[in-house]
Design a protein around this motif. Sequence first.
Motif, PDB file in Angstrom:
ATOM      1  N   PRO A  47      -0.638  11.231  -4.494  1.00  0.00           N
ATOM      2  CA  PRO A  47      -1.327  10.447  -5.527  1.00  0.00           C
ATOM      3  C   PRO A  47      -0.376   9.695  -6.454  1.00  0.00           C
ATOM      4  O   PRO A  47      -0.675   8.578  -6.881  1.00  0.00           O
ATOM      5  N   VAL A  48       0.795  10.251  -6.754  1.00  0.00           N
ATOM      6  CA  VAL A  48       1.751   9.606  -7.651  1.00  0.00           C
ATOM      7  C   VAL A  48       2.303   8.317  -7.037  1.00  0.00           C
ATOM      8  O   VAL A  48       2.515   7.322  -7.735  1.00  0.00           O
ATOM      9  N   HIS A  49       2.518   8.301  -5.734  1.00  0.00           N
ATOM     10  CA  HIS A  49       3.129   7.152  -5.080  1.00  0.00           C
ATOM     11  C   HIS A  49       2.119   6.194  -4.445  1.00  0.00           C
ATOM     12  O   HIS A  49       2.540   5.207  -3.826  1.00  0.00           O
ATOM     13  N   LEU A  50       0.831   6.446  -4.594  1.00  0.00           N
ATOM     14  CA  LEU A  50      -0.165   5.547  -4.007  1.00  0.00           C
ATOM     15  C   LEU A  50      -0.043   4.135  -4.591  1.00  0.00           C
ATOM     16  O   LEU A  50       0.092   3.161  -3.863  1.00  0.00           O
ATOM     17  N   GLY A  51      -0.081   4.014  -5.898  1.00  0.00           N
ATOM     18  CA  GLY A  51       0.018   2.694  -6.533  1.00  0.00           C
ATOM     19  C   GLY A  51       1.321   1.982  -6.228  1.00  0.00           C
ATOM     20  O   GLY A  51       1.310   0.837  -5.771  1.00  0.00           O
ATOM     21  N   PRO A  52       2.473   2.644  -6.452  1.00  0.00           N
ATOM     22  CA  PRO A  52       3.744   1.976  -6.149  1.00  0.00           C
ATOM     23  C   PRO A  52       3.882   1.578  -4.672  1.00  0.00           C
ATOM     24  O   PRO A  52       4.453   0.538  -4.370  1.00  0.00           O
ATOM     25  N   SER A  53       3.337   2.379  -3.758  1.00  0.00           N
ATOM     26  CA  SER A  53       3.463   2.028  -2.343  1.00  0.00           C
ATOM     27  C   SER A  53       2.658   0.775  -2.014  1.00  0.00           C
ATOM     28  O   SER A  53       3.068  -0.017  -1.167  1.00  0.00           O
ATOM     29  N   LEU A  54       1.537   0.562  -2.698  1.00  0.00           N
ATOM     30  CA  LEU A  54       0.759  -0.653  -2.459  1.00  0.00           C
ATOM     31  C   LEU A  54       1.543  -1.897  -2.878  1.00  0.00           C
ATOM     32  O   LEU A  54       1.383  -2.966  -2.299  1.00  0.00           O
ATOM     33  N   LEU A  55       2.394  -1.752  -3.873  1.00  0.00           N
ATOM     34  CA  LEU A  55       3.185  -2.879  -4.372  1.00  0.00           C
ATOM     35  C   LEU A  55       4.537  -3.025  -3.679  1.00  0.00           C
ATOM     36  O   LEU A  55       5.041  -4.135  -3.529  1.00  0.00           O
ATOM     37  N   LEU A  56       5.158  -1.917  -3.245  1.00  0.00           N
ATOM     38  CA  LEU A  56       6.547  -1.945  -2.798  1.00  0.00           C
ATOM     39  C   LEU A  56       6.773  -1.728  -1.312  1.00  0.00           C
ATOM     40  O   LEU A  56       7.810  -2.130  -0.783  1.00  0.00           O
ATOM     41  N   ALA A  57       5.877  -1.049  -0.624  1.00  0.00           N
ATOM     42  CA  ALA A  57       6.102  -0.718   0.784  1.00  0.00           C
ATOM     43  C   ALA A  57       5.939  -1.957   1.670  1.00  0.00           C
ATOM     44  O   ALA A  57       5.131  -2.839   1.393  1.00  0.00           O
ATOM     45  N   ALA A  58       6.717  -2.001   2.728  1.00  0.00           N
ATOM     46  CA  ALA A  58       6.684  -3.131   3.660  1.00  0.00           C
ATOM     47  C   ALA A  58       5.429  -3.095   4.521  1.00  0.00           C
ATOM     48  O   ALA A  58       5.002  -2.041   4.975  1.00  0.00           O
ATOM     49  N   GLY A  59       4.830  -4.259   4.723  1.00  0.00           N
ATOM     50  CA  GLY A  59       3.731  -4.414   5.670  1.00  0.00           C
ATOM     51  C   GLY A  59       2.381  -3.938   5.202  1.00  0.00           C
ATOM     52  O   GLY A  59       1.455  -3.846   6.014  1.00  0.00           O
ATOM     53  N   VAL A  60       2.189  -3.647   3.932  1.00  0.00           N
ATOM     54  CA  VAL A  60       0.893  -3.166   3.446  1.00  0.00           C
ATOM     55  C   VAL A  60      -0.130  -4.285   3.577  1.00  0.00           C
ATOM     56  O   VAL A  60       0.125  -5.432   3.199  1.00  0.00           O
TER      57      VAL A  60
END
Length: 75
Positions: A45-58
């Motif tokens: 849950p902590v990394h859900l928001g940041p992963s939507l902004l920072l992870a490749a290919g979302v």
Amino acid sequence: MGVHRSARCRGPYGGEGHQADGTDCSDPAVFEVARHHRPPLPVCPVHLGPSLLLAAGVLWPPQIHLIGRAPGLRP
């Protein structure tokens, strides 16, 4: 949901293989974020928001799947 109970968070960047060193989170994954031409990204849950902004290919709009339950929450 039972298949992914041992999945660990790979957020927020979602590196694979030798690029996975940037992921220091050892929390269990609760969500999977769908990505284009990449495997889904399991995140806590902590990394859900940041992963939507920072992870490749979302994908956009994002596709998020519940794969587990956050520790400490009652059903």
